[in-house]
Design a protein around this motif. Structure first.
Motif, PDB file in Angstrom:
ATOM      1  N   ARG A   1     -34.795 -38.891-113.761  1.00 18.07           N
ATOM      2  CA  ARG A   1     -35.128 -38.218-114.080  1.00 18.07           C
ATOM      3  C   ARG A   1     -36.446 -39.123-113.178  1.00 18.07           C
ATOM      4  N   PRO A   2     -38.281 -37.614-113.379  1.00 19.06           N
ATOM      5  CA  PRO A   2     -38.321 -38.749-111.665  1.00 19.06           C
ATOM      6  C   PRO A   2     -39.010 -39.893-111.974  1.00 19.06           C
ATOM      7  N   ARG A   3     -39.740 -40.374-110.729  1.00 21.34           N
ATOM      8  CA  ARG A   3     -40.075 -41.546-110.860  1.00 21.34           C
ATOM      9  C   ARG A   3     -41.706 -42.001-110.383  1.00 21.34           C
ATOM     10  N   GLN A   4     -42.812 -41.083-110.514  1.00 20.19           N
ATOM     11  CA  GLN A   4     -43.481 -40.592-111.254  1.00 20.19           C
ATOM     12  C   GLN A   4     -44.025 -39.626-112.522  1.00 20.19           C
TER      13      GLN A   4
ATOM     14  N   ALA B   1     -43.603 -35.589-103.712  1.00 20.97           N
ATOM     15  CA  ALA B   1     -43.742 -34.794-104.561  1.00 20.97           C
ATOM     16  C   ALA B   1     -44.641 -33.744-104.114  1.00 20.97           C
ATOM     17  N   ILE B   2     -45.368 -32.371-104.700  1.00 20.79           N
ATOM     18  CA  ILE B   2     -46.409 -31.296-104.332  1.00 20.79           C
ATOM     19  C   ILE B   2     -47.301 -31.625-104.766  1.00 20.79           C
TER      20      ILE B   2
ATOM     21  N   PHE C   1     -53.343 -31.079-108.641  1.00 19.61           N
ATOM     22  CA  PHE C   1     -52.775 -31.167-109.573  1.00 19.61           C
ATOM     23  C   PHE C   1     -51.523 -31.893-108.693  1.00 19.61           C
ATOM     24  N   ARG C   2     -50.505 -33.013-108.956  1.00 21.61           N
ATOM     25  CA  ARG C   2     -49.768 -33.312-108.729  1.00 21.61           C
ATOM     26  C   ARG C   2     -48.179 -32.993-109.381  1.00 21.61           C
ATOM     27  N   SER C   3     -47.242 -32.523-108.499  1.00 25.74           N
ATOM     28  CA  SER C   3     -45.712 -32.264-109.505  1.00 25.74           C
ATOM     29  C   SER C   3     -45.619 -33.509-110.008  1.00 25.74           C
ATOM     30  N   ASN C   4     -44.265 -33.782-110.746  1.00 29.01           N
ATOM     31  CA  ASN C   4     -43.395 -34.223-110.475  1.00 29.01           C
ATOM     32  C   ASN C   4     -42.836 -34.899-108.970  1.00 29.01           C
ATOM     33  N   SER C   5     -42.375 -36.523-108.898  1.00 28.21           N
ATOM     34  CA  SER C   5     -41.601 -36.385-107.636  1.00 28.21           C
ATOM     35  C   SER C   5     -40.242 -35.911-107.538  1.00 28.21           C
TER      36      SER C   5
END
Length: 150
Positions: A62-65, A24-25, A76-80
């Motif tokens: 689908r993103p896991r997180q 993730a970013i 902020f953290r992006s979708n994983s």
């Protein structure tokens, strides 16, 4: 003085592969002198006009997180997303609006600030006894694997 910044993460391209796994970013901004951190005012997700940026078998998984804001509201953290191969690309199409308070000197120079991008890593996915994917996950902020290229 207050500065507002919009950060849009269009895509991620993995140039080399040290570890397969979930990534993730994370984004935050910090003033250089006073070390004040920006507040995340809002987040957004833009639709992809094309999925040509995604490569690999699980490109549309689908993103896991899900994307989120840190508990203190400063990051902020992006979708994983999952990376398996060298030179792999993933569409992100997410971002945030940041606001930071900055000092102004007597000669009207505004305090500089950095926008920091961090690449977060989670352990590779494993299949559990029922054949479902599971992962240890990762925190919103954590140790980096290598220095992010900003």
């Amino acid at each position: 003085v207050s500065a507002s910044v919009c950060v849009h993460i269009y895509s991620f391209r993995n140039l080399d592969l040290f570890h397969q796994g979930e990534y993730a970013i994370a984004v935050h901004a910090v003033s250089l002198r006073s070390k004040r951190r920006a507040k995340v005012l809002s987040t957004f997700s833009t639709p992809s006009l094309t999925d040509a940026d995604d490569e690999g078998d699980d490109a549309h998984a689908r993103p896991r997180q899900a994307a989120r804001i840190s508990a203190d509201g400063s990051a902020f953290r992006s979708n994983s997303f999952y990376i398996r191969f060298k030179d792999e690309r993933r569409s992100i199409h997410q971002g945030c609006n940041l606001q930071i308070s900055l000092e102004v000197s007597n000669d009207f120079l505004v305090e500089p600030f950095d926008i920091v991008f961090s690449l977060l890593f989670g352990e590779p996915l494993h299949l559990d006894n029922e054949g479902k994917q599971s992962t240890s996950g990762f925190p919103l902020t954590g140790p980096l694997r290598g220095k992010p290229d900003v």
